[in-house]
Design a protein around this motif. Structure first.
Motif, PDB file in Angstrom:
ATOM      1  N   VAL A   1       0.878  -1.345  -0.059  1.00  0.00           N
ATOM      2  CA  VAL A   1      -0.055  -0.118   0.083  1.00  0.00           C
ATOM      3  C   VAL A   1       0.767   1.318  -0.093  1.00  0.00           C
ATOM      4  O   VAL A   1       1.450   1.266   1.014  1.00  0.00           O
ATOM      5  CB  VAL A   1      -1.024   0.024   1.153  1.00  0.00           C
ATOM      6  N   LEU A   2       0.665   2.058  -1.101  1.00  0.00           N
ATOM      7  CA  LEU A   2       1.370   3.362  -1.085  1.00  0.00           C
ATOM      8  C   LEU A   2       0.603   4.516  -0.307  1.00  0.00           C
ATOM      9  O   LEU A   2      -0.522   4.555  -0.420  1.00  0.00           O
ATOM     10  CB  LEU A   2       1.594   3.670  -2.588  1.00  0.00           C
ATOM     11  N   SER A   3       1.527   5.301   0.420  1.00  0.00           N
ATOM     12  CA  SER A   3       0.735   6.254   1.271  1.00  0.00           C
ATOM     13  C   SER A   3       0.144   7.172   0.413  1.00  0.00           C
ATOM     14  O   SER A   3       0.466   7.553  -0.777  1.00  0.00           O
ATOM     15  CB  SER A   3       1.932   6.896   2.355  1.00  0.00           C
ATOM     16  N   SER A   4      -1.100   7.795   0.897  1.00  0.00           N
ATOM     17  CA  SER A   4      -1.941   8.828   0.191  1.00  0.00           C
ATOM     18  C   SER A   4      -1.599  10.214   0.296  1.00  0.00           C
ATOM     19  O   SER A   4      -1.923  10.995  -0.418  1.00  0.00           O
ATOM     20  CB  SER A   4      -3.428   8.584   0.620  1.00  0.00           C
ATOM     21  N   THR A   5      -0.336  10.390   1.202  1.00  0.00           N
ATOM     22  CA  THR A   5      -0.122  11.853   1.399  1.00  0.00           C
ATOM     23  C   THR A   5       0.731  12.417   0.220  1.00  0.00           C
ATOM     24  O   THR A   5       1.396  11.551  -0.571  1.00  0.00           O
ATOM     25  CB  THR A   5       0.893  12.189   2.653  1.00  0.00           C
ATOM     26  N   SER A   6       0.393  13.637  -0.146  1.00  0.00           N
ATOM     27  CA  SER A   6       1.136  14.135  -1.148  1.00  0.00           C
ATOM     28  C   SER A   6       2.515  14.628  -0.971  1.00  0.00           C
ATOM     29  O   SER A   6       3.235  15.133  -1.873  1.00  0.00           O
ATOM     30  CB  SER A   6       0.336  15.360  -1.873  1.00  0.00           C
ATOM     31  N   THR A   7       3.125  14.543   0.264  1.00  0.00           N
ATOM     32  CA  THR A   7       4.080  15.591   0.664  1.00  0.00           C
ATOM     33  C   THR A   7       5.171  14.596   1.177  1.00  0.00           C
ATOM     34  O   THR A   7       6.403  14.675   0.698  1.00  0.00           O
ATOM     35  CB  THR A   7       3.953  16.301   1.809  1.00  0.00           C
ATOM     36  N   ILE A   8       5.027  13.282   1.848  1.00  0.00           N
ATOM     37  CA  ILE A   8       5.913  12.100   2.081  1.00  0.00           C
ATOM     38  C   ILE A   8       5.462  11.083   1.218  1.00  0.00           C
ATOM     39  O   ILE A   8       4.528  10.678   1.258  1.00  0.00           O
ATOM     40  CB  ILE A   8       6.138  11.906   3.478  1.00  0.00           C
ATOM     41  N   ARG A   9       6.378  10.700   0.061  1.00  0.00           N
ATOM     42  CA  ARG A   9       6.101   9.694  -0.662  1.00  0.00           C
ATOM     43  C   ARG A   9       6.746   8.099  -0.243  1.00  0.00           C
ATOM     44  O   ARG A   9       7.799   8.103   0.070  1.00  0.00           O
ATOM     45  CB  ARG A   9       6.335   9.618  -2.052  1.00  0.00           C
ATOM     46  N   GLY A  10       5.834   7.102   0.023  1.00  0.00           N
ATOM     47  CA  GLY A  10       6.580   6.135   0.473  1.00  0.00           C
ATOM     48  C   GLY A  10       5.495   4.877   0.810  1.00  0.00           C
ATOM     49  O   GLY A  10       4.024   5.177   0.515  1.00  0.00           O
ATOM     50  N   TRP A  11       5.808   3.869   1.328  1.00  0.00           N
ATOM     51  CA  TRP A  11       4.785   2.703   1.727  1.00  0.00           C
ATOM     52  C   TRP A  11       4.220   2.754   2.911  1.00  0.00           C
ATOM     53  O   TRP A  11       4.928   3.081   3.951  1.00  0.00           O
ATOM     54  CB  TRP A  11       5.412   1.513   1.451  1.00  0.00           C
ATOM     55  N   ASP A  12       2.940   2.503   2.968  1.00  0.00           N
ATOM     56  CA  ASP A  12       2.354   2.205   4.406  1.00  0.00           C
ATOM     57  C   ASP A  12       2.633   0.899   4.763  1.00  0.00           C
ATOM     58  O   ASP A  12       2.563   0.404   6.004  1.00  0.00           O
ATOM     59  CB  ASP A  12       0.723   2.700   4.413  1.00  0.00           C
ATOM     60  N   CYS A  13       2.560   0.047   3.814  1.00  0.00           N
ATOM     61  CA  CYS A  13       3.171  -1.473   4.198  1.00  0.00           C
ATOM     62  C   CYS A  13       3.703  -1.902   2.811  1.00  0.00           C
ATOM     63  O   CYS A  13       3.511  -1.774   1.744  1.00  0.00           O
ATOM     64  CB  CYS A  13       1.932  -2.145   4.560  1.00  0.00           C
ATOM     65  N   LEU A  14       4.925  -2.990   2.990  1.00  0.00           N
ATOM     66  CA  LEU A  14       5.375  -3.397   1.824  1.00  0.00           C
ATOM     67  C   LEU A  14       5.683  -4.850   2.299  1.00  0.00           C
ATOM     68  O   LEU A  14       6.993  -5.081   2.689  1.00  0.00           O
ATOM     69  CB  LEU A  14       6.725  -2.451   1.683  1.00  0.00           C
ATOM     70  N   PRO A  15       4.911  -5.741   1.918  1.00  0.00           N
ATOM     71  CA  PRO A  15       5.199  -7.132   2.390  1.00  0.00           C
ATOM     72  C   PRO A  15       6.154  -7.720   1.435  1.00  0.00           C
ATOM     73  O   PRO A  15       6.036  -7.519   0.298  1.00  0.00           O
ATOM     74  CB  PRO A  15       3.753  -7.614   2.649  1.00  0.00           C
ATOM     75  N   ALA A  16       6.657  -8.657   1.831  1.00  0.00           N
ATOM     76  CA  ALA A  16       7.899  -9.435   1.099  1.00  0.00           C
ATOM     77  C   ALA A  16       7.943 -11.085   1.524  1.00  0.00           C
ATOM     78  O   ALA A  16       7.309 -11.166   2.680  1.00  0.00           O
ATOM     79  CB  ALA A  16       9.190  -8.885   1.344  1.00  0.00           C
ATOM     80  N   PHE A  17       8.226 -11.518   0.564  1.00  0.00           N
ATOM     81  CA  PHE A  17       8.357 -13.260   0.848  1.00  0.00           C
ATOM     82  C   PHE A  17       9.743 -13.433   1.025  1.00  0.00           C
ATOM     83  O   PHE A  17      10.632 -12.772   0.218  1.00  0.00           O
ATOM     84  CB  PHE A  17       7.834 -14.208  -0.400  1.00  0.00           C
ATOM     85  N   VAL A  18      10.291 -14.041   2.078  1.00  0.00           N
ATOM     86  CA  VAL A  18      11.679 -14.407   2.299  1.00  0.00           C
ATOM     87  C   VAL A  18      11.816 -16.178   2.563  1.00  0.00           C
ATOM     88  O   VAL A  18      11.049 -16.483   3.008  1.00  0.00           O
ATOM     89  CB  VAL A  18      12.212 -13.491   3.490  1.00  0.00           C
ATOM     90  N   PRO A  19      12.946 -16.535   2.359  1.00  0.00           N
ATOM     91  CA  PRO A  19      13.410 -17.876   2.315  1.00  0.00           C
ATOM     92  C   PRO A  19      13.221 -18.259   3.935  1.00  0.00           C
ATOM     93  O   PRO A  19      13.760 -17.417   4.703  1.00  0.00           O
ATOM     94  CB  PRO A  19      14.774 -17.821   1.922  1.00  0.00           C
TER      95      PRO A  19
END
Length: 400
Positions: free
Chosen positions: A382-400
């Motif tokens: 989920v990409l953050s909705s704010t227009s001033t700080i750009r980044g992820w609200d969550c960034l799940p990943a699969f790891v071994p």
């Protein structure tokens, strides 16, 4: 929509589609409309590295005193004293010096052991689970704990404080900040902590700010008022939480997309500081900043009038091939180091840059020790909705 006399390129900081990947638009702006005007939103924008850099440095021409965000400048309400990013020298310099003594290299360096432990506390429980979220499992936790320890926020209250300062930056998708209508938050959430620290001093920023004496802009020697203290703490807590959270999220995504460079970092951790610097250049958490134009100025044969709003597109300047040859749109941890704009420049150079670099380095060291390989679960990110700080609200990943 045509918004420039010579190009049909369109940029809007509130446009959700553009914000998802602004770099094709930034590239066109640099080449087709280096001075851009958006008639609908009524702002100008600079996108080439040298233009953005000179603009940010020139506080006489481009003022921060009305705010550094488009909708705040347009709202034109009084900015409370002590909001450093919304001040110009000399008042800015007076207030900045008070905080600078609390972010000395010595004080930052002694945090490394704590930061490493915060990372271990967050990462060890997910080892062996097959999945890991760069933001919710680490990025939203470690910076919060670090800045809270610096300020003096009790552990049990840290998440509430983080949520409070983060919420100030949140916007509805495609909408301006609420602060443009409601005014800046005063930092009242810190009031009880200040009252406690008056009688229970400690080795933290709050205690130092309570006791520091300084010469203000009138020449008077005094201590900070209660309102100023609340604002200072609000500024430090906000700056110390959100941007580093976004940096860690971008590390997860960008290194997943460049597995060869990720393996380089696993094999040679000495490269990690360069990787952090390249990440901040490549995906700056704060992709633009706005300024109030104090007098007429000309760019590329066009006049920007006094009273206009100029957006400095840091994310565009950071990818300009004129500064980052041969291709600024390429992520390369082996790139020859060049000055970038990710931590700003001039009077408003990020006061916590050394802390952010330390947190980014330690976070990557600890992640790569445990998870040398990962793939990002983008459908559930989920990409953050704010227009001033750009980044992820969550960034799940699969790891071994």
């Amino acid at each position: 929509m045509t918004v420039d006399a010579t190009s049909d390129v369109y940029f809007d900081p509130y446009d959700v589609t553009i914000n998802a990947d602004p770099y094709p638009t930034f590239r066109r702006l640099r080449e087709e409309a280096p001075l851009y005007y958006n008639q609908q939103r009524d702002f100008f924008a600079l996108s080439r590295y040298e233009d953005v850099k000179r603009g940010i440095v020139d506080h006489g021409l481009y003022s921060s005193a009305k705010g550094a965000i488009l909708e705040l400048i347009r709202a034109d309400f009084p900015i409370p004293s002590g909001v450093l990013i919304f001040e110009d020298p000399p008042i800015h310099d007076i207030h900045r010096k008070l905080l600078a003594r609390m972010f000395t290299p010595r004080k930052i360096a002694v945090l490394e052991e704590k930061i490493r432990q915060y990372c271990a506390d967050s990462l060890d429980p997910v080892v062996g689970s097959g999945k890991f979220d760069f933001v919710t499992d680490l990025g939203a936790l470690m910076p919060m704990k670090t800045i809270s320890a610096l300020i003096g926020i009790p552990e049990g209250d840290q998440q509430a404080v983080r949520d409070y300062v983060t919420e100030q930056m949140k916007t509805e998708a495609g909408q301006p900040m609420k602060a443009a209508e409601e005014g800046l938050v005063s930092g009242e959430i810190f009031a009880d902590y200040i009252d406690w620290r008056v009688d229970h001093p400690s080795d933290d920023i709050m205690t130092e700010l309570l006791n520091v004496e300084f010469v203000d802009e009138t020449g008077a020697t005094r201590r900070l008022t209660r309102d100023e203290l609340l604002i200072y703490l609000n500024v430090v807590a906000g700056a110390g939480n959100d941007t580093t959270t976004r940096l860690i999220g971008w590390a997860g995504k960008v290194l997943a997309e460049h597995p060869d460079q990720r393996r380089q970092l696993v094999d040679d951790p000495e490269l990690i500081p360069r990787a952090v610097e390249e990440l901040v250049r490549f995906e700056p958490p704060a992709p633009h900043v706005a300024r109030y134009v104090t007098r007429d100025v000309e760019y590329y044969g066009r006049t920007v009038p006094q009273g206009a709003v100029m957006m400095m597109l840091i994310g565009a300047g950071n990818r300009d091939h004129r500064q980052f040859a041969p291709d600024g749109d390429e992520f390369d941890i082996n790139r020859e180091p060049r000055a970038h704009l990710g931590f700003s420049v001039g009077a408003h150079h990020c006061l916590g840059a050394s802390l952010a670099r330390l947190e980014g380095r330690v976070a990557l060291e600890e992640i790569l020790k445990r998870f040398p390989e990962w793939t990002v679960d983008l459908p559930n990110a989920v990409l953050s909705s704010t227009s001033t700080i750009r980044g992820w609200d969550c960034l799940p990943a699969f790891v071994p």
